[in-house]
Motif scaffolding. Structure first.
Motif, PDB file in Angstrom:
ATOM      1  N   ALA A 137     -31.054 -40.321   7.696  1.00 32.10           N
ATOM      2  CA  ALA A 137     -31.768 -39.057   7.505  1.00 32.10           C
ATOM      3  C   ALA A 137     -33.045 -39.011   8.345  1.00 32.10           C
ATOM      4  O   ALA A 137     -33.389 -37.971   8.917  1.00 32.10           O
ATOM      5  N   ILE A 138     -33.750 -40.131   8.426  1.00 34.26           N
ATOM      6  CA  ILE A 138     -34.978 -40.163   9.223  1.00 34.26           C
ATOM      7  C   ILE A 138     -34.653 -40.111  10.715  1.00 34.26           C
ATOM      8  O   ILE A 138     -35.326 -39.432  11.492  1.00 34.26           O
ATOM      9  N   LEU A 182     -38.664 -45.688   2.178  1.00 30.09           N
ATOM     10  CA  LEU A 182     -37.817 -44.895   3.078  1.00 30.09           C
ATOM     11  C   LEU A 182     -37.741 -43.448   2.608  1.00 30.09           C
ATOM     12  O   LEU A 182     -37.759 -42.515   3.429  1.00 30.09           O
ATOM     13  N   GLN A 183     -37.651 -43.245   1.312  1.00 29.10           N
ATOM     14  CA  GLN A 183     -37.596 -41.881   0.791  1.00 29.10           C
ATOM     15  C   GLN A 183     -38.884 -41.125   1.088  1.00 29.10           C
ATOM     16  O   GLN A 183     -38.852 -39.949   1.453  1.00 29.10           O
ATOM     17  N   ASN A 220     -25.907 -35.664   7.640  1.00 31.89           N
ATOM     18  CA  ASN A 220     -26.770 -36.458   8.520  1.00 31.89           C
ATOM     19  C   ASN A 220     -25.962 -37.441   9.363  1.00 31.89           C
ATOM     20  O   ASN A 220     -26.283 -37.673  10.534  1.00 31.89           O
ATOM     21  N   THR A 265     -25.987 -36.757   2.951  1.00 28.87           N
ATOM     22  CA  THR A 265     -25.756 -37.964   3.749  1.00 28.87           C
ATOM     23  C   THR A 265     -24.633 -37.737   4.751  1.00 28.87           C
ATOM     24  O   THR A 265     -24.723 -38.146   5.918  1.00 28.87           O
ATOM     25  N   ARG A 313     -38.913 -40.324   4.794  1.00 32.98           N
ATOM     26  CA  ARG A 313     -38.016 -39.199   5.087  1.00 32.98           C
ATOM     27  C   ARG A 313     -38.668 -37.882   4.686  1.00 32.98           C
ATOM     28  O   ARG A 313     -38.583 -36.882   5.409  1.00 32.98           O
ATOM     29  N   SER A 314     -39.318 -37.854   3.528  1.00 29.94           N
ATOM     30  CA  SER A 314     -39.987 -36.637   3.070  1.00 29.94           C
ATOM     31  C   SER A 314     -41.094 -36.219   4.026  1.00 29.94           C
ATOM     32  O   SER A 314     -41.235 -35.030   4.356  1.00 29.94           O
ATOM     33  N   SER A 338     -34.076 -36.636  11.906  1.00 31.75           N
ATOM     34  CA  SER A 338     -35.114 -35.658  11.570  1.00 31.75           C
ATOM     35  C   SER A 338     -35.922 -35.225  12.775  1.00 31.75           C
ATOM     36  O   SER A 338     -36.808 -34.384  12.656  1.00 31.75           O
ATOM     37  N   THR A 376     -42.829 -37.464  13.092  1.00 29.52           N
ATOM     38  CA  THR A 376     -41.765 -38.238  13.744  1.00 29.52           C
ATOM     39  C   THR A 376     -42.289 -39.033  14.929  1.00 29.52           C
ATOM     40  O   THR A 376     -41.812 -40.139  15.202  1.00 29.52           O
ATOM     41  N   ALA A 387     -39.527 -34.780   7.179  1.00 31.08           N
ATOM     42  CA  ALA A 387     -38.915 -33.471   6.966  1.00 31.08           C
ATOM     43  C   ALA A 387     -39.960 -32.382   6.800  1.00 31.08           C
ATOM     44  O   ALA A 387     -39.749 -31.232   7.203  1.00 31.08           O
ATOM     45  N   GLU A 390     -30.854 -43.218   3.848  1.00 32.32           N
ATOM     46  CA  GLU A 390     -32.247 -42.852   4.116  1.00 32.32           C
ATOM     47  C   GLU A 390     -32.585 -43.077   5.584  1.00 32.32           C
ATOM     48  O   GLU A 390     -33.269 -42.261   6.215  1.00 32.32           O
TER      49      GLU A 390
END
Length: 459
Positions: free
Chosen positions: A221-222, A177-178, A260, A257, A181-182, A225, A191, A185, A218
């Motif tokens: 955040a996605i 997930l991290q 978001n 967080t 997300r990176s 995005s 996306t 972003a 996480e």
């Protein structure tokens, strides 16, 4: 042969052949590059390539755009370079506009033009096309790699990878997930790949009563995005269990967080099927207000104010709840410290809260209402002046015998006269005049004259 040829007027012209030979334009062949030769015969036109690279923040890749490609007038890369009789090269549209204005000099050297003919610089145009084509090819390859990686991560999280495996769990799920997300972003186009791989339903399913905050943060955040959310996804996210988890993260998560979570709630509020009572939660309101009070993070202040402002607009009963958590006094005390872009939404919230009896009383009881409102008159914007006047009007109408002298003490008279004499709208001037009259009726003339120091303008 030198790379630059000197002009009689003192300017220099790049010798294209020498530049190519010496490689200063960075256009030498590279393995895997197919955008050589004339470079312009690409599926995408040169301008479209430039625009797409700029939109992706990849205008020059790892290299700076060669200075010779830049038009001296617009300071942008040229698409149709033409050369004047002085040897200087410009973008055709820019130099044509210069000449159409009646100028008969070279914009760079200011040398008088003995001939206003524009000679197409085909060699430079080919070099520009080749350079940007190569950048574009690499950009597309990197994008495809990012899209593929994002899809692989989604399939791994869903358990639909080939060969088929169990969905990622524990630390492996958080790490995936991290990374996702990176990617989202850093590369906005990713996306879409996330959505196409079924990532929206996956992320939505991760928000539930048994989801850890680390996984939930996480996922949120996605989701904010830029991943396209359809109506079904928004409906699923508005389920009480999912909203409850988002509110919990808003109160307990890290600053990023919290921001978001606020943004996700705002996205849901724009949905047609959104139920206003969803935001009638003390826990949600307290979390948003805490974010506003955290002055270390301006993005959080702006996000919290936006959410509170939206709640005031869509759910009138929530205004009394916002007042009950002490928002009026907190917002009033924050006004002098807020960034300029945050002052207007804060005043909008206070104006909405003043529409309920509890809000009016809270404004009256706050010792900083009058001085902070007076300070905002004729500052920031006309809208801010209007809101500040409304606050003063509410307080002065409730307890005129106490508020009028206090307002004059902090310079209200002079500010009101400034509003009346300014170029503000007639309604605002009328409101200032009425407030001025209210002040004169509730204090001695000696006090009033001493404070405003403009006796000739007072009737």
């Amino acid at each position: 042969m030198p790379q630059y040829q000197e002009l009689a007027c003192g300017g220099q012209v790049l010798d294209i052949d020498t530049a190519l030979k010496d490689g200063i334009l960075g256009c030498g062949p590279e393995p895997g590059d197919g955008a050589l030769g004339d470079g312009g015969k690409q599926p995408v036109e040169l301008r479209k390539m430039m625009d797409e690279l700029d939109a992706a923040g990849d205008g020059g890749g790892d290299e700076a755009v060669p200075a010779v490609f830049i038009c001296p007038i617009s300071l942008e890369p040229m698409v149709d370079p033409v050369t004047l009789c002085t040897g200087q090269t410009y973008e055709r549209a820019n130099i044509s506009r210069w000449l159409a204005l009646g100028h008969r000099t070279c914009p760079t050297t200011m040398q008088e033009l003995w001939d206003d003919a524009l000679t197409p610089n085909a060699t430079l145009r080919q070099l520009i096309a080749a350079w940007f084509s190569r950048r574009y090819t690499r950009f597309k390859k990197r994008s495809a790699d990012f899209h593929g990686r994002a899809a692989d991560l989604v399939h791994g999280l869903r358990g639909t990878a080939v060969p088929r495996r169990q969905p990622l769990k524990g630390k492996a799920r958080i790490a995936a997930l991290q990374e996702l997300r990176s990617l989202a972003a850093t590369h906005q186009s990713v996306t879409k790949a996330i959505a196409e791989a079924g990532g929206v339903s996956l992320l939505t399913s991760l928000l539930g009563p048994f989801t850890s905050h680390s996984v939930g943060s996480e996922a949120v955040a996605i989701l904010v995005s830029g991943v396209p959310l359809d109506a079904d996804a928004k409906a699923a996210l508005m389920q009480p269990a999912k909203v409850s988890l988002v509110v919990d993260m808003l109160n307990e998560g890290a600053v990023d967080t919290k921001i978001n979570c606020v943004r996700l709630i705002r996205i849901l509020m724009d949905e047609k099927g959104f139920r206003p009572e969803t935001v009638a939660s003390l826990s949600l309101l307290v979390g948003a207000m805490r974010l506003v009070r955290d002055k270390r993070h301006q993005d959080g202040v702006a996000a919290g104010l936006e959410l509170l402002n939206s709640i005031c607009a869509v759910h009138r009963p929530a205004r009394s709840m916002i007042v009950s958590i002490g928002a009026v006094q907190q917002l009033v005390e924050l006004l002098p410290e807020l960034a300029t872009e945050c002052v207007e939404p804060a005043l909008d919230i206070l104006d909405a809260l003043a529409a309920v009896p509890e809000g009016k009383t809270a404004l009256k009881d706050c010792p900083r209402t009058i001085p902070n409102a007076v300070r905002l008159l004729m500052r920031v914007s006309e809208a801010c002046t209007r809101r500040a006047l409304s606050m003063l009007w509410v307080v002065c109408r409730m307890v005129p015998e106490e508020s009028a002298p206090a307002a004059l003490e902090v310079g209200l008279a002079a500010k009101l006269l400034l509003v009346i004499q300014s170029g503000c709208g007639p309604e605002l001037k009328q409101q200032a005049s009425e407030l001025l009259k209210l002040c004169t009726m509730n204090c001695t003339s000696t006090m009033f004259l001493a404070k405003c120091k403009l006796t000739k303008t007072i009737q």
